[in-house]
Each structure stands twice: as C-alpha cells, then as structure tokens.
Write a protein that holds these residues in place. Structure first.
Motif, PDB file in Angstrom:
ATOM      1  N   GLY A 445       0.783  -1.237   0.000  1.00 27.29           N
ATOM      2  CA  GLY A 445       0.000   0.000   0.000  1.00 27.29           C
ATOM      3  C   GLY A 445       0.810   1.278   0.000  1.00 27.29           C
ATOM      4  N   CYS A 446       2.135   1.150   0.054  1.00 29.02           N
ATOM      5  CA  CYS A 446       2.987   2.345   0.109  1.00 29.02           C
ATOM      6  C   CYS A 446       4.047   2.249  -0.995  1.00 29.02           C
ATOM      7  N   ARG A 447       3.941   3.097  -1.999  1.00 32.16           N
ATOM      8  CA  ARG A 447       4.831   3.017  -3.160  1.00 32.16           C
ATOM      9  C   ARG A 447       6.282   3.313  -2.806  1.00 32.16           C
ATOM     10  N   SER A 448       6.500   4.196  -1.842  1.00 28.49           N
ATOM     11  CA  SER A 448       7.875   4.586  -1.500  1.00 28.49           C
ATOM     12  C   SER A 448       8.540   3.634  -0.507  1.00 28.49           C
ATOM     13  N   PHE A 449       7.844   2.585  -0.108  1.00 29.25           N
ATOM     14  CA  PHE A 449       8.374   1.672   0.907  1.00 29.25           C
ATOM     15  C   PHE A 449       9.380   0.707   0.272  1.00 29.25           C
ATOM     16  N   ASP A 450      10.574   0.624   0.858  1.00 22.24           N
ATOM     17  CA  ASP A 450      11.633  -0.273   0.372  1.00 22.24           C
ATOM     18  C   ASP A 450      11.860  -1.352   1.438  1.00 22.24           C
ATOM     19  N   GLY A 451      11.296  -2.539   1.196  1.00 21.23           N
ATOM     20  CA  GLY A 451      11.366  -3.602   2.187  1.00 21.23           C
ATOM     21  C   GLY A 451      12.784  -4.049   2.496  1.00 21.23           C
ATOM     22  N   LYS A 452      13.643  -4.116   1.493  1.00 24.92           N
ATOM     23  CA  LYS A 452      15.024  -4.559   1.710  1.00 24.92           C
ATOM     24  C   LYS A 452      15.767  -3.626   2.667  1.00 24.92           C
ATOM     25  N   LEU A 453      15.597  -2.298   2.443  1.00 27.89           N
ATOM     26  CA  LEU A 453      16.254  -1.326   3.328  1.00 27.89           C
ATOM     27  C   LEU A 453      15.735  -1.445   4.762  1.00 27.89           C
ATOM     28  N   VAL A 454      14.412  -1.619   4.889  1.00 26.60           N
ATOM     29  CA  VAL A 454      13.817  -1.715   6.227  1.00 26.60           C
ATOM     30  C   VAL A 454      14.321  -2.958   6.943  1.00 26.60           C
ATOM     31  N   GLU A 455      14.334  -4.094   6.253  1.00 25.99           N
ATOM     32  CA  GLU A 455      14.810  -5.342   6.866  1.00 25.99           C
ATOM     33  C   GLU A 455      16.277  -5.234   7.281  1.00 25.99           C
ATOM     34  N   GLU A 456      17.079  -4.620   6.428  1.00 29.69           N
ATOM     35  CA  GLU A 456      18.491  -4.439   6.763  1.00 29.69           C
ATOM     36  C   GLU A 456      18.645  -3.535   7.980  1.00 29.69           C
ATOM     37  N   GLY A 457      17.848  -2.444   8.025  1.00 23.20           N
ATOM     38  CA  GLY A 457      17.921  -1.518   9.158  1.00 23.20           C
ATOM     39  C   GLY A 457      17.492  -2.158  10.466  1.00 23.20           C
ATOM     40  N   ILE A 458      16.393  -2.949  10.427  1.00 24.51           N
ATOM     41  CA  ILE A 458      15.936  -3.619  11.645  1.00 24.51           C
ATOM     42  C   ILE A 458      16.998  -4.598  12.139  1.00 24.51           C
ATOM     43  N   GLY A 459      17.544  -5.410  11.223  1.00 22.14           N
ATOM     44  CA  GLY A 459      18.549  -6.396  11.611  1.00 22.14           C
ATOM     45  C   GLY A 459      19.783  -5.750  12.216  1.00 22.14           C
ATOM     46  N   ARG A 460      20.265  -4.695  11.599  1.00 27.07           N
ATOM     47  CA  ARG A 460      21.459  -4.033  12.134  1.00 27.07           C
ATOM     48  C   ARG A 460      21.179  -3.397  13.492  1.00 27.07           C
ATOM     49  N   THR A 461      19.971  -2.851  13.664  1.00 26.42           N
ATOM     50  CA  THR A 461      19.617  -2.255  14.955  1.00 26.42           C
ATOM     51  C   THR A 461      19.597  -3.322  16.050  1.00 26.42           C
ATOM     52  N   ILE A 462      19.016  -4.471  15.748  1.00 27.05           N
ATOM     53  CA  ILE A 462      18.979  -5.563  16.732  1.00 27.05           C
ATOM     54  C   ILE A 462      20.380  -6.005  17.108  1.00 27.05           C
ATOM     55  N   LEU A 463      21.263  -6.106  16.100  1.00 33.79           N
ATOM     56  CA  LEU A 463      22.614  -6.616  16.351  1.00 33.79           C
ATOM     57  C   LEU A 463      23.507  -5.639  17.100  1.00 33.79           C
ATOM     58  N   THR A 464      23.041  -4.399  17.311  1.00 31.61           N
ATOM     59  CA  THR A 464      23.821  -3.453  18.132  1.00 31.61           C
ATOM     60  C   THR A 464      23.559  -3.655  19.628  1.00 31.61           C
ATOM     61  N   LEU A 465      22.566  -4.465  19.982  1.00 38.80           N
ATOM     62  CA  LEU A 465      22.196  -4.664  21.390  1.00 38.80           C
ATOM     63  C   LEU A 465      23.042  -5.758  22.032  1.00 38.80           C
TER      64      LEU A 465
END
Length: 524
Positions: A445-465
């Motif tokens: 539903g969101c044309r500007s949404f980039d799933g790959k970037l979001v998944e990469e960002g979430i994973g990297r954020t988790i791995l900083t903990l």
C-alpha cells in the motif's frame, strides 16, 4: 551627411561591411559588430593554417634567396571600409540606430595571408575633427587605431585625463599594449560619445555588459560603470553560472562613488525577520498545505535545498523549530487515533492520519540531514499510548504510522543517527511488533516503501544490542515469521549473525582460549 572612415594602412583586399552606427548631435561614432573582430581573426587563422598545409616543401638552403629587410617583424594587413549615411539635420537631436546598407565585393577564390586585415582605423565624431589617437594593440597582433577627441576622453575617463595631462603636444597619441579585449575597448570609448548609454546597453546581453563594466573600470569611466550597474540591477540573470559571474564582477569593483548595493540586494539583504522565523514559516506552510501534489513537491525541494546547504547559514536553533513541529504532528496523530477508536469520522481520520504520518517522516528526514535526529528516536520510543491505540485501529488507518518506525530503523542501520542502547531497545520493544503486523500493508500500500532497506535496518539495529537482547527479539521475530511468511520482515541475516555469535564460537570461549594461551606462554 556623416561619414565613417576606416583608414587604409596597407595594400589589401577592399571590403565594405555593414556596421551599426549611432548618430549624435556631436557627430557620430561607430563600433564594429560583435563578430567583426572575431571574423577577421578567424579568417586569418584558418587561411594561415590552409596556407601552411597547401604550401610546397621549402627549397634547399643553397637555393634560398638572400633575405630582404622587411618594414616590420609582423606582416600588416589592412581593410578599407566605406559607408555613407544620409541623415536629415532635423533629426540630429536624438540618438538613432541606423542599419547601413552594405555591398560586399567579390573576393578572389584564395587570398594571400599578406592581404588579410590586421590593422583597423576608426574615426569618431565629425570627419577630420579629431585631435588625439588611441592605439589598441591586441595580444594576437591585431591592432585598432582610434581617432578621438581629447575633450571627450578627459571629460569621461580619469585614466585618459591623467595620460593626456602628461602629453605636451597638441596632437596626442596614446597606446594601450597587450589589450585583452580590443572589441570592448572600442565599444566603451564609443559610449563616451553616446548621450543615452542605457538605450545602447539594452541591446547587449549580460555577459557583454560585464565585459564593458570591466573595461569602464580600467578607464575610470564612472558614468558607464553606473549605467552598467543600473542595467545589471534590472535585467534577469539566467542560471546560477550567470548569477555567479555578475556577483563576482560586482564584488571586484574598486571604484568609489558607484552604487553596487541595488545589484547585491538581489542576493543579500538585511532581513527584518531572523532566519529562524523565516524557516519556521516555510515549514509551517508546507505542513499545513491542503493540496497533496504541491505539498509533496515542496517537501522534496526544501529537503534538497537543506541537503545542499549542509547546515551552512542555517540558524543553530532551527532544530527547536523542527522539534516543535514534530510535537504538533504527534499531538494531532494521537488525537486522531483517539477519535478513530471512538468511531468518529473514520474516513476523514484515515486521510488525516496519513498526512500527519507523512509530515512526521519528512521532519525526521530533515533532522537526519541536520544530524539531530537522536532526540526524535527518544520521543518516538516513548509513545506508549499511541502504540496501544495502534492495535485497536483498522489496518488501513494505522499502517502509515509504521512508516515513521521504518525510517528510524533505516537511519540507525545506516549510522545516520546514533541513539543510546536504552533508546534502541525502547524503540524495538515499543514499535517492532506493530511494524510486524503492518508490514504486509506497507509492502503493497505504500509506493515509497523499500522492504530490503527496512529489513536491513531492523537487523542491524537488533545486532547493536547486548547478546541476550538480540536473542529475545530474534526469537520473538522467528515466531512471527514462521506464522506470517512474506507478511513479516525477513531478518534471516541478523538471525545467522546472532547464531554464530551464540553457538559456533562464543566470545567467552575465544576469550578463555586466549587467556590459556597467554598463561602457557608466560610459564615457558
């Protein structure tokens, strides 16, 4: 009847050209068209090159004739132009531009280099009335001889006034060597004979007027400098390159008593409102726009300009304005969520939630560009009530809010903002599960949404903990992923990294092996 005389200097091919002429009450003056000198020089270079290519090889030294003494080191070529202008004496009070009819005699198929014009003579005012000569010697060997009047030069030019004061003879002759722009020198001296310089300059472009301005300053021609400035103040500047040329030329002016301020006011001013107030007004207008297309375009433009500016000349307290706007948007979103939960105006609320979520995402982009987004991550992580209301709203109404969460994780994953460990954990704890629920809608539903970037960002954020927090969050994700499939973010890469850290070669084992190795080494 006025005449234009171009004196014959050397024997050469006769040419009659069409030359723009301005007739004044004092007589007349002429200046060759902007391409006149250029055509002469181009024809000289091209024929010289052709002559070199077509000439036979030189004879042996023994067959060479004895050198003869030449009149000068460089061959002088001449041009003779004769134009007649018929002007009624009744119209002599005004300045006119006259197109002079011209006839061009047939030229032979090939000309010798010696017959090409290299020296031109121009007479100003009434024929035979001049009492001074100005000789312009160009760097390319091109020479222009001007027959002028001492009074005109002295009245208009401090440079000529000083030079002529040093001459004792009745008929003065001045020479300007290494003249970079002979064409503009002729044009500028011609303006001394013109009553209405503004009318003359109106026919020129900005680049040519800047050349005239430069020569006018060298000659100390104050009235011409002021006329050029008046022209530059009124004429549009086309493109950034032309604007830079104008501003740099104005700033280099050293002549006293000329007003450069009107020109510079186009690019600088003593603003009544401070920069912070102006920027705040722009932000407010963009956020409160009711027209979607215009709002989207202006958001893109403002963000681009801030990015190009890279923080320069932007008020330090501008961040306060951005955070104030963020808080207003958050208050509006929270109020809309409450109304939607109560069933009031569901369609209107959905549209307005989408607008406010887009505004928050844009403000976050601005803060990221200004390297000031850490506080936003703290504010967003503490939106407990909003996260609780999120579950109660239909997907179509709430999923826009998860775009803000996605942008935060992308920024953390890229290193664009560096929140503390507690803030990162708070963000994941508060907003990761709502993001999992909305993820499928965000993808479709969101044309500007980039799933790959979001998944990469979430994973990297988790791995900083810390590792135990990684385990808790990734095991929670694993349950959602196994049940949701493509409707849940794919964090397999982060899961693999966590697995290797935990089971394949834990850091505690590596540290123990390192200490054992150290002990054995010390015993030896």
């Amino acid at each position: 009847m006025a005449e234009i005389k171009i004196a014959k200097v050397e024997q050469g091919q006769t040419k009659i050209r069409s030359v723009p002429v301005a007739v004044t009450p004092e007589g007349f003056w002429c200046c060759p068209s902007p391409v006149a000198f250029q055509k002469t020089l181009k024809s000289h270079h091209s024929l010289t090159k052709h002559n070199k290519q077509s000439s036979p090889p030189p004879p042996p030294p023994s067959q060479l004739p004895k050198p003869e003494k030449k009149p000068s080191s460089s061959t002088i070529r001449s041009v003779i132009a004769s134009d007649e202008i018929h002007q009624n004496s009744a119209n002599s009070d005004t300045v006119h531009s006259i197109a002079v009819p011209a006839t061009v005699q047939e030229r032979p198929p090939r000309q010798k280099v010696e017959t090409l014009p290299r020296k031109v003579a121009i007479e100003f005012g009434e024929p035979g009335s001049s009492d001074a000569k100005v000789i312009l010697v160009g760097k390319q060997g091109f020479c222009v001889k001007l027959s002028v009047h001492k009074k005109v030069l002295v009245d208009h030019s401090s440079f000529f006034a000083k030079k002529l004061a040093e001459k004792d003879s009745v008929f003065a002759c001045l020479e300007i060597e290494s003249c970079e722009d002979a064409e503009i020198y002729v044009e500028t001296i011609g303006l001394m004979y013109c009553k209405d310089m503004k009318q003359r300059l109106m026919k020129q472009n900005v680049s040519r007027v800047l050349r005239v301005l430069k020569v006018a300053e060298l000659l100390g021609f104050s009235s011409c400098i002021q006329s050029c400035l008046d022209y530059l103040e009124a004429v549009p500047w086309v493109g950034e390159e032309e604007e830079e040329k104008v501003i740099s030329s104005i700033l280099r002016l050293k002549t006293e008593g000329v007003g450069v301020t009107p020109v510079l006011k186009r690019v600088a001013c003593n603003a009544v409102d401070p920069p912070k107030e102006t920027l705040s007004r722009i932000i407010e207008l963009v956020l409160r726009s009711k027209e979607e297309k215009s709002r989207r375009e202006m958001k893109s433009i403002v963000l681009k300009l801030l990015r190009e500016q890279n923080g320069a000349n932007v008020a330090d307290n501008f961040n306060e304005t951005i955070y104030s706007s963020c808080q207003n948007c958050l208050d509006s979103v929270l109020s809309l969520f409450r109304q939607a939960c109560e069933g009031e105006k569901p369609e209107t609320d959905t549209k307005q939630i989408a607008v406010e979520a887009d505004n928050l995402t844009w403000l976050l982009d601005v803060l990221v560009e200004r390297q000031a987004a850490e506080e936003f991550s703290v504010i967003w992580g503490n939106q407990k009530e909003l996260a609780l209301l999120h579950e109660k709203l239909p997907l179509m109404s709430r999923y826009h809010i998860s775009r803000v969460t996605s942008r935060l994780f992308i920024g953390i994953g890229r290193g664009e903002l560096l929140p503390s460990k507690d803030t990162r954990l708070l963000l994941l704890t508060t907003w990761l599960q709502p993001l999992f629920i909305d993820y499928n809608w965000l993808q479709h539903g969101c044309r500007s949404f980039d799933g790959k970037l979001v998944e990469e960002g979430i994973g990297r954020t988790i791995l900083t903990l810390p590792l135990e927090d990684q385990q808790s969050i990734l095991l929670s994700w694993l349950g959602s992923f196994l049940n949701g499939g493509d409707g849940c973010p794919n964090l397999q890469r982060a899961f693999e990294v966590w697995w290797r850290r935990s089971f394949i070669r834990p850091y505690s084992d590596r540290q123990a092996n390192g200490s054992c190795h150290t002990d054995s080494t010390s015993k030896e």
